[in-house]
Design an enzyme around this catalytic site. Structure first.
Site, short mmCIF file in Angstrom:
data_model
loop_
_atom_site.label_atom_id
_atom_site.label_comp_id
_atom_site.label_asym_id
_atom_site.label_seq_id
_atom_site.Cartn_x
_atom_site.Cartn_y
_atom_site.Cartn_z
N GLY A 110 8.38 -4.79 -4.47
CA GLY A 110 9.25 -3.81 -5.13
C GLY A 110 8.63 -2.48 -5.52
N TRP A 151 2.60 -1.60 9.68
CA TRP A 151 3.39 -2.02 10.84
C TRP A 151 4.51 -1.03 11.09
CZ3 TRP A 151 4.06 -7.99 9.52
CH2 TRP A 151 2.78 -8.59 9.54
N ASN A 161 -2.98 3.69 15.97
CA ASN A 161 -3.54 2.74 16.94
C ASN A 161 -2.51 1.75 17.48
OD1 ASN A 161 -5.78 1.22 18.30
ND2 ASN A 161 -5.11 -0.38 16.88
N ASP A 197 -2.66 -9.35 16.69
CA ASP A 197 -1.43 -9.37 17.50
C ASP A 197 -0.70 -8.03 17.44
OD1 ASP A 197 -0.58 -9.45 14.89
OD2 ASP A 197 0.68 -11.25 15.10
N ASP A 199 -0.81 -2.51 20.83
CA ASP A 199 -1.78 -1.41 20.90
C ASP A 199 -1.26 -0.27 21.77
OD1 ASP A 199 -4.58 -1.06 19.94
OD2 ASP A 199 -4.94 -0.63 22.07
N ARG A 257 -5.69 9.38 5.71
CA ARG A 257 -6.63 8.28 5.97
C ARG A 257 -6.16 7.63 7.26
NH1 ARG A 257 -6.24 2.49 6.88
NH2 ARG A 257 -7.99 1.44 5.90
N ASP A 259 -6.16 4.81 10.03
CA ASP A 259 -6.44 3.39 10.14
C ASP A 259 -7.16 3.08 11.46
OD1 ASP A 259 -5.80 0.68 9.03
OD2 ASP A 259 -4.77 0.45 10.95
N LYS A 264 -12.06 2.82 14.86
CA LYS A 264 -12.97 2.21 15.83
C LYS A 264 -12.20 1.67 17.03
CE LYS A 264 -16.42 -1.41 16.14
NZ LYS A 264 -17.17 -2.45 15.44
N HIS A 265 -10.88 1.57 16.89
CA HIS A 265 -10.05 0.95 17.93
C HIS A 265 -9.28 1.95 18.77
CE1 HIS A 265 -11.12 -2.96 16.33
NE2 HIS A 265 -11.05 -2.39 15.13
N GLU A 296 -11.00 4.85 8.95
CA GLU A 296 -11.51 3.53 8.56
C GLU A 296 -12.24 2.92 9.75
OE1 GLU A 296 -10.42 -1.04 8.47
OE2 GLU A 296 -9.31 0.47 9.58
N HIS A 307 -8.57 -2.86 -0.22
CA HIS A 307 -7.60 -3.90 0.12
C HIS A 307 -8.05 -4.80 1.26
CE1 HIS A 307 -7.19 -0.67 2.90
NE2 HIS A 307 -6.21 -1.23 3.57
N ASP A 308 -9.21 -4.53 1.86
CA ASP A 308 -9.68 -5.35 2.97
C ASP A 308 -10.92 -6.17 2.60
OD1 ASP A 308 -7.66 -4.56 4.72
OD2 ASP A 308 -8.76 -2.77 5.33
N ASP A 319 -7.72 -10.59 1.19
CA ASP A 319 -6.31 -10.30 1.48
C ASP A 319 -5.52 -11.61 1.61
OD1 ASP A 319 -3.96 -9.71 2.85
OD2 ASP A 319 -4.96 -8.93 4.62
#
Ligand code: NOJ
Ligand code: NOJ
Ligand code: CA
Ligand code: CA
Length: 704
Positions: free
Chosen positions: A76, A123, A161, A218, A221, A249, A251, A254-255, A279, A349-350, A393
């Site tokens: 919420g 997402w 990404n 999953d 990409d 920021r 996300d 590296k990917h 990140e 948060h990670d 997490d």
């Protein structure tokens, strides 16, 4: 004070009061400077978990957990909640001057087969719409206005990404990774005729290449070498820049290829320069030269995982000590061109929260004091000031327990955030170790004549500190933390020697002097990359009130604005390459040079360069070199690579995604370089290729 006495004698009281009230306070940060965060403190908010200011926008059904007992579901929290906590003074009294919020864009609504939801904002479904559970565009505008009028900058999270969870074989898995452009479906994962996504399976993290071109878990990409995706994502971030955001920021950097991300940064800096940090996750003890390369060359800073992991090892479980910490400080200063722009933290948060159930929270307080007096842009994860606990997490994303302003950590943050604003040594200074053992670390930050000396004892016994030297001038110094962590006074002698004193067990003291520098001294330049005509902001001291000049090597730049502490210039029309920046004041006194600024050839596009039949023996790699700065100006030492040869193409075909100037006639060659640096050039004529004005492309040639 002298000026104030003069004022008091000469103007009526009412007028004086008016003047004093309209002067910015120390805590009122310069929100107009969107590129320099070194003197700010960022507060990281998981929007859904901070405060529910508007119950009417909460989700209904299976993705919502009203009491937040299911931490995988929406709880919420929203932008109205953040607005309320700015207006009631919770965030402003805390002294923070920037917030980093969850990605604001619309996310998938589906319940993931494992019971997860998109409450975290990672997402994305439509980057041009808002997440309705956080608010609509008018709520977002009010958040921006409220933050800005209270001296707070707003940083948004951004995930270029991937979209959302998807399965190649099952269109009904979550929302099949579907992505929309302001309501219009662009594509989805299991049926992807336009190749918007990679279809190479999930990464096993075995190599840099594997991490870029295969799915992260999953998550569907994106193929960022696809023009539709490239354009859509670049357009989307500009929409949010136009909404007034002050920072980004990024996300999972590296990917994604460094080339595509450099082209993204060049776009952002040409549109509206804002501080951007990525990140690139590193585990405890991990040091990755690719991470340093990215921070130095992509145009983006990084979250400083080396700092974060090391301070956790020192203070959470003692697996490292202050010698290790000091070594990390020294090596990162070498490895990062702009170490003061890397974003430091003690938890996020990670990873598990810094605080855990135990008799005292002293280790969290000590960590905060170190974080806020060290180099880098300090970030506080929401709830750390309330000693929120929780493991990995999602336990580390529990809702705010309380908004108590009397906790020790709240006071420490507030005190040191205001010191970061008033004393430039914390934002700009270099770091020198002054006294060390495995329990005690005493370090000094200095910029011009301003100095901050911090002493930390994380051991359970007090230490007598003998033979401490400082560059603080002679005098007596009280603890800036006002004994919040059992600090003490010190006496400094004329030779810089500090009289012996007792440093309390688990104690921290901070001593400082703030002195304005008379001649020009650059503290920060941002951004450090851009094309002719882009705006660059230079902050520091002693620039003088009258306009002087700013040099890129010996070339003059156009001055757009000038004050004693901040100058804006436009990148001069010079040959692309690296330039030393310096400031010359109106009295002709010149500052020392800052770092090397990279002038780009022009607008950038991301192009995939590939070459067939390039056979090599073990240890030899392919690189590309060519006629522009972005391709290394024919210097094999500056060639781009090592190129990849596993996923999108396989050996003996090699490929690499590179940011190169748009609408440019390129000439280039591939070279083979062995591990000792021996170079074999292609024979024949140079390859030639004219780059497009926008979008992406692939050029595949044969090795010659
Ligand atoms: C890193 C983020 O910080 C993490 O929370 C997220 O789940 C992944 N990237 C994927 O977006
Ligand atoms: C640089 C030249 O400009 C280029 O044309 C040539 O192919 C390489 N050097 C190798 O000789
Ligand atoms: Ca709500
Ligand atoms: Ca990727």
């Amino acid at each position: 004070m002298k000026n104030l006495t003069v004022l008091l004698k000469t103007i009526p009281l009412a007028l004086l009061l008016f003047i004093l009230l309209s002067l910015p306070t120390a805590a009122q940060a310069d929100v107009t400077n969107k590129v320099n965060y070194t003197r700010d403190v960022i507060y990281q908010i998981v929007t859904d978990r901070f405060s529910d200011g508007d119950p009417s926008n909460n989700p209904t059904g299976a993705i919502y957990s009203q009491d937040c007992s299911d931490l995988h579901k929406y709880c919420g929290g929203d932008w109205q909640g953040i607005i309320d906590k700015i207006n009631d003074g919770y965030l402003t009294d805390l002294g923070i001057t920037a917030i980093w919020i969850s990605q604001p864009v619309e996310n998938v609504y589906a319940l993931h087969p494992s019971g997860y939801t998109s409450y975290h904002g990672y997402w994305a479904r439509d980057y041009k719409r808002t997440n309705p559970f956080y608010g609509d565009f008018s709520d977002f505008d009010r958040l921006m206005d409220t933050a800005h009028s209270n001296g707070i900058k707003v940083i948004m999270d951004f995930t270029p990404n991937h979209s959302s969870p998807a399965l190649e074989t099952d269109p009904n898995y979550a929302e099949n990774g579907a992505v929309y452009n302001d309501g219009v479906l662009i594509g989805n994962y299991s049926n992807d005729p336009n190749n918007l996504f990679h279809h190479n399976g999930g990464t096993d993290f075995s190599s840099y290449e594997d991490s870029i071109y295969r799915n992260l878990y999953d998550l569907a990409d994106y193929d960022l070498n696809n023009t539709v995706m490239d354009q859509y994502l670049k357009e989307s971030i500009k929409l949010w820049l136009d909404k007034g955001i002050d920072g980004i920021r990024v996300d999972a950097v590296k990917h994604m290829s460094e080339g595509w991300q450099t082209s993204l940064m060049s776009d952002i800096y040409a549109h509206e320069p804002v501080f951007t940090f990525g990140e690139w996750f590193l585990g405890s003890g991990e040091v990755d030269p690719q991470n340093h390369h990215f921070a130095n060359e992509s145009g983006m800073s990084l979250l400083d995982f080396q700092f974060g992991q090391t301070i956790r090892d020192v203070l959470m479980d003692g697996s490292s000590n202050w010698y290790d910490f000091n070594e990390m400080i020294a090596s990162t200063e070498e490895d990062y061109d702009e170490v003061i722009d890397q974003v430091t933290f003690i938890d996020n948060h990670d990873m598990s929260r810094f605080s855990f159930e135990q008799s005292s929270n002293r280790h969290t307080d000590i960590a905060l004091a170190v974080l806020l007096t060290s180099r880098g842009v300090p970030t506080i994860y929401y709830g750390t000031e309330q000693y929120l606990t929780g493991g990995n997490d999602p336990e580390n994303r529990k809702p705010m327990s309380d908004f108590d302003r009397t906790t020790n950590s709240y006071q420490i943050i507030s005190t040191l955030a205001s010191l970061r604003q008033s004393n430039p040594a914390l934002g700009y200074g270099n770091t020198s170790e002054r006294w060390i053992n495995s329990d005690v670390y005493i370090y000094e930050r200095a910029f011009g004549d301003s100095v901050v000396l911090t002493a930390v004892n994380s051991g359970d016994t007090s230490y007598t500190i003998n033979n401490l030297n400082t560059s603080l001038p002679q005098g007596q110094y009280t603890d800036e933390l006002q004994q919040l962590l059992d600090g003490n006074e010190i006496t400094v002698n004329s030779n810089g020697a500090v009289d012996s004193f007792q440093l309390s067990a688990n104690g921290v003291s901070v001593w400082q002097i703030t002195e304005e520098h008379a001649s020009p001294l650059i503290g920060h330049v941002g951004p450090m990359m851009g094309k002719h005509g882009n705006t660059v902001t230079i902050t520091g001291e002693g620039f003088g009130d009258n306009e002087g000049s700013v040099l890129f090597d010996s070339d003059f730049s156009d001055v757009l604005s000038w004050s004693d502490t901040k100058i804006e210039v436009s990148v001069p029309d010079v040959t692309a390459g690296h330039y030393d920046i310096s400031v010359v004041n109106a009295g002709d006194s010149q500052s020392p040079t800052y770092d090397k600024f990279e002038v780009l050839t022009g607008d950038q596009v991301s192009i995939r360069f590939a070459v067939n039949n390039a056979t090599t023996s073990l240890g030899t790699n392919l690189y590309i070199v060519g006629n522009v700065n972005e391709l290394g100006n024919w210097d094999p030492d500056q060639a781009i690579g090592p190129m990849f040869n596993q996923v999108m193409y396989q050996y003996p075909t090699w490929y690499y995604d590179i940011s190169v100037p748009a609408e440019e006639n390129l000439e280039y060659k591939f070279i083979k370089k062995d591990s000792s640096g021996n170079v074999v050039w292609e024979s024949g004529n140079n390859h030639t290729y004219t780059t497009p004005a926008t979008g992406t492309d692939t050029v595949l040639v044969d090795w010659q």
